[in-house]
Design an enzyme around this catalytic site. Structure first.
Site, PDB file in Angstrom:
ATOM      1  N   ASP A 409      -9.653  -4.416   1.472  1.00 38.42           N
ATOM      2  CA  ASP A 409      -8.411  -4.954   2.028  1.00 38.42           C
ATOM      3  C   ASP A 409      -8.621  -6.158   2.931  1.00 38.42           C
ATOM      4  O   ASP A 409      -7.702  -6.966   3.101  1.00 38.42           O
ATOM      5  CB  ASP A 409      -7.653  -3.850   2.777  1.00 38.42           C
ATOM      6  N   TYR A 493       0.172   1.003   1.987  1.00 40.66           N
ATOM      7  CA  TYR A 493      -0.353   1.577   3.228  1.00 40.66           C
ATOM      8  C   TYR A 493      -0.155   0.640   4.411  1.00 40.66           C
ATOM      9  O   TYR A 493      -0.173  -0.584   4.273  1.00 40.66           O
ATOM     10  CB  TYR A 493      -1.855   1.860   3.091  1.00 40.66           C
TER      11      TYR A 493
END
Length: 785
Positions: A409, A493
């Site tokens: 990420d 998320y």
């Protein structure tokens, strides 16, 4: 990144901070000097007189109306994040340097960040150019230092992707004079270097994600496949472009690729509907992100869409289809005299702590120059730079498409670029100081996230307490902490990243001890995980071994979240000093014998980690293992070396076979702790470009093969920590926050607890104000009798 009150203020600066002046002399050392160069030479060069950088000649150019000018280099601290004007100048300079109009038009700007200067330049700035002026940061010289009239110009580092040629290049631009100007306008940047990096793909950008969704929705075979599943309204369809990772040579970086995941909402007129509740499976898509075309498409298997789950939404009240609880009373955090912290630009002072904050598109929040003001001992450094440099989320389901869900990420997307504006009263409480963040979008425009970083104080329960049972007299203090944080959203998320600074602290369990375990001057790193699970669809009657069924036709695959904190430590080290070492501490049970006749003896065993290969370590809760960064030349009043210890929280290692494909790029996950000597170009544990990276074990695992000495060095800690997530029904439709992190605690750093000088707290409300009768006090002895 700018502080909130400054966000509407033009960057017009015609005065400089107070500086000492001297006759000009030798030139500056380069900010990218190799870390092995003699440090005393650097220090000597910096405190001797240096060349005075000449101001640009007065311009007789046309009017600069609409252009804000920053005329002096030292109006910005060397570690301040790039301003919006500086980013615009850096982009304009690089674009203007393009050889042809085609080259300039094909430039896409992935990242524009501050090129951080050498630590000695930072020390010079803190010593003589910026308050609180700290000359003690530099070594004393015979006759006293001669101070330069200016700091060196700031520099920007740009990662540029050429959409036409599929090449990635790194540019260094000197920002001699900054103007907020559009392309083609007046700017004062200078290209220092430009290098093409072969065989890499830079991180993806939100612009690319949006374009990918549009071309997939317009692809006729895809529309036909969705029609087979009963969906004709493309406004219901969500296309999340995921980087392909690297599983075989077909994923090589010669092409810029994405394999999207597909989801489908139920209602097109409900913007807050949880679209992740209906995953579309059985469709395989490969997208060329360079040319924005679908390369491969296959409708492999018709998996029915899961039925609409009545519990899928998470909005309030009736919009969720439910009723909110009515017995929650307001909870207000009041600071009638204002906060205890002070802010000067990006410099923070609070309860004897001081540090600077920064922000990058990749890491998000960065903490610089952490130090503690310790009475007569003055400013005592703890760390030069703290940040979260990588994050990996591998999934444990071997079925398609979940086996290839291995997101980096930070390296593939950017934690900072995915940050969002924080809301007072929800994300943060109390007296808030916000900072804005500036970054470039894919096309080179400057974007600002307002209120991106939050700074505030929090009450943290009891600091310490003792009551004498004979007299009934008690002393108690409340603890507070200073919290700096930001929150980012990566697809489904959310991740909150927090650095907590404590005036003093107790053990971080739910039971508070106040005798002999009071630990002070603590720094806590914490990640809060929340958001929506990434789901898969099930055939009627099907279950999956590798996940949890959470609703009819829906399951959540097992997965892990790993975070890497990079900590450039400087325990009691001034700039230029390399006097730290790392000691591993394990608690051992004494062997039976004359030294343990009662079989109750245990002790702490220490071992110096002398080299990089020796310092590849894992957590061991059975031995209460922790690591201490010690200064080899500074002692406390008992003669012990001063230090700070890294105390692990809950942790895990990858639950995958060594041959797992994602471990090619994420080999750094194989150990919880790595230690390296500082090197300016060693910043990213998986290499700078993990996207489609074909090279095995690039980055940290390769660096440590040099097996450099750590016995007395400028120490960098790389701490890998994570969460193994076995989804629960209670994680649906939105996951309650799960916390994971670690502590940096003083270990012999102070001569005693500095918490004893924290004053008592007066009650905000007396018993009458809260409607309770006053209770008579009793002597402790009488009470016991």
């Amino acid at each position: 990144m700018a502080s909130a009150p400054e966000k509407a203020t033009p960057l017009l600066n015609t005065t400089t901070n107070n500086t000492a002046t001297a006759a000009p002399s030798s030139s500056w050392p380069d900010s990218t000097l190799d870390s092995t160069r003699n440090r005393s030479t650097i220090a000597s060069a910096l405190i001797s007189a240096v060349d005075s950088f000449s101001d640009p000649p007065p311009s007789s150019a046309p009017s600069t109306k609409g252009i804000t000018v920053m005329t002096r280099a030292q109006t910005c601290h060397p570690l301040d994040p790039l301003s919006a004007a500086e980013i615009a100048v850096a982009v304009g300079t690089v674009r203007a340097a393009g050889a042809t109009p085609e080259v300039r038009d094909s430039m896409r700007f992935v990242e524009v960040v501050l090129l951080e200067p050498d630590k000695q330049v930072v020390a010079l700035a803190d010593a003589y150019f910026f308050p609180p002026f700290q000359p003690s940061l530099l070594p004393r010289t015979k006759g006293g230092p001669v101070i330069p009239t200016k700091l060196p110009p700031r520099k920007a580092r740009l990662v540029v992707y050429n959409k036409r040629s599929n090449e990635t290049s790194i540019w260094i631009v000197e920002l001699t004079q900054v103007h907020a100007a559009t392309r083609g306008g007046h700017h004062r940047g200078k290209v220092i270097s430009s290098n093409v990096v072969p065989d890499v793909q830079p991180p993806m950008d939100a612009v690319e994600y949006a374009e990918c969704e549009a071309i997939v929705k317009d692809f006729p075979p895809f529309r036909e496949a969705m029609k087979r599943r009963g969906i004709e309204d493309m406004d219901l369809v969500m296309v999340d472009a995921w980087c392909v990772g690297y599983h075989s040579e077909f994923d090589a970086p010669s092409r810029r690729l994405a394999k999207p995941l597909i989801f489908c909402r139920t209602e097109s007129d409900c913007p807050m509907e949880n679209g992740y509740a209906r995953p579309v499976e059985g469709i395989y898509i490969l997208v060329d992100m360079q040319n924005m075309v679908v390369l491969e498409f296959e409708d492999c298997k018709l998996v029915p869409l899961p039925p609409a789950d009545p519990l899928r939404n998470y909005t309030s009240g009736e919009t969720r289809g439910g009723v909110d609880r009515s017995d929650v009373k307001p909870l207000q955090i009041l600071q009638p005299e204002g906060p205890s912290f002070r802010v000067n630009g990006y410099f923070i002072q609070w309860q004897k702590w001081n540090f600077r904050i920064g922000f990058t598109p990749r890491e998000g929040l960065v903490i610089y120059s952490v130090a503690y003001i310790d009475g007569s001992r003055g400013r005592r450094p703890v760390a030069h730079r703290l940040s979260f440099v990588e994050m990996v989320v591998p999934y444990g389901d071997p079925n398609d498409p979940h086996y290839r869900k291995n997101a980096f990420d930070a390296g593939e997307d950017g934690l900072g670029k995915n940050a969002h504006s924080l809301k007072k009263g929800c994300d943060c409480l109390g007296y808030i100081k916000y900072f804005d963040a500036h970054f470039t979008n894919f096309n080179g425009g400057v974007e600002t996230i307002e209120n991106c970083v939050c700074l505030h104080e929090e009450d943290h329960g009891i600091l310490w307490k003792h009551q004498d049972w004979r007299t009934g007299l008690a002393e108690v203090r409340r603890s507070r902490r200073l919290t700096v944080s930001f929150i980012c959203t990566v697809a489904n998320y959310e991740y909150g990243f927090f650095w907590h600074f404590y005036q003093a602290s107790l053990m971080f369990a739910s039971i508070h001890f106040s005798e002999s375990v009071c630990l002070d001057g603590k720094i806590e790193a914490e990640v809060k995980l929340t958001g929506i699970l990434s789901l898969g669809a099930l055939q009627p009657g099907e279950t999956r071994k590798y996940g949890t069924t959470i609703a009819p036709g829906l399951y959540a695959p097992v997965h892990q979240h790993f975070f890497v904190a990079r900590m450039d430590m400087a325990v009691d080290c001034k700039p230029g000093e390399a006097f730290n070492q790392v000691v591993e501490v394990d608690v051992k049970v004494e062997e039976p014998g004359k030294d343990n006749v009662h079989n109750n003896a245990f002790y702490a065993e220490e071992r110096v980690l002398k080299s990089e290969l020796e310092a590849m370590r894992d957590c061991n809760p059975l031995s209460a293992r922790h690591w201490v960064v010690r200064n080899t030349r500074t002692v406390n009043r008992t003669g012990q070396l001063t230090g700070y210890k890294l105390v692990p929280g809950s942790n895990c290692l990858p639950l995958a076979r060594p041959e797992a494909k994602f471990l090619r790029r994420a080999a750094f996950l194989k150990h919880n702790l790595w230690v390296t000597p500082y090197a300016h170009n060693e910043m990213h544990p998986g290499g700078e470009f993990p996207n489609q990276n074909p090279r095995v074990e690039e980055g940290l695992v390769t660096w440590v093969q040099q097996n450099r000495s750590l016995e007395e060095a400028d120490i960098v800690l790389w701490y890998v920590f994570g969460v193994t997530h076995i989804p629960r029904l209670e994680d649906w439709p939105v996951m309650p926050v799960e916390r994971v992190g670690f502590m940096l605690m003083p270990h012999g750093f102070f001569n005693c607890s500095p918490a004893v000088d924290v004053p008592p707290t007066t009650s905000d409300l007396d018993d009458k104000e809260i409607g309770m009768p006053a209770k008579p006090s009793q002597n402790g002895v009488i009470a016991k009798l």
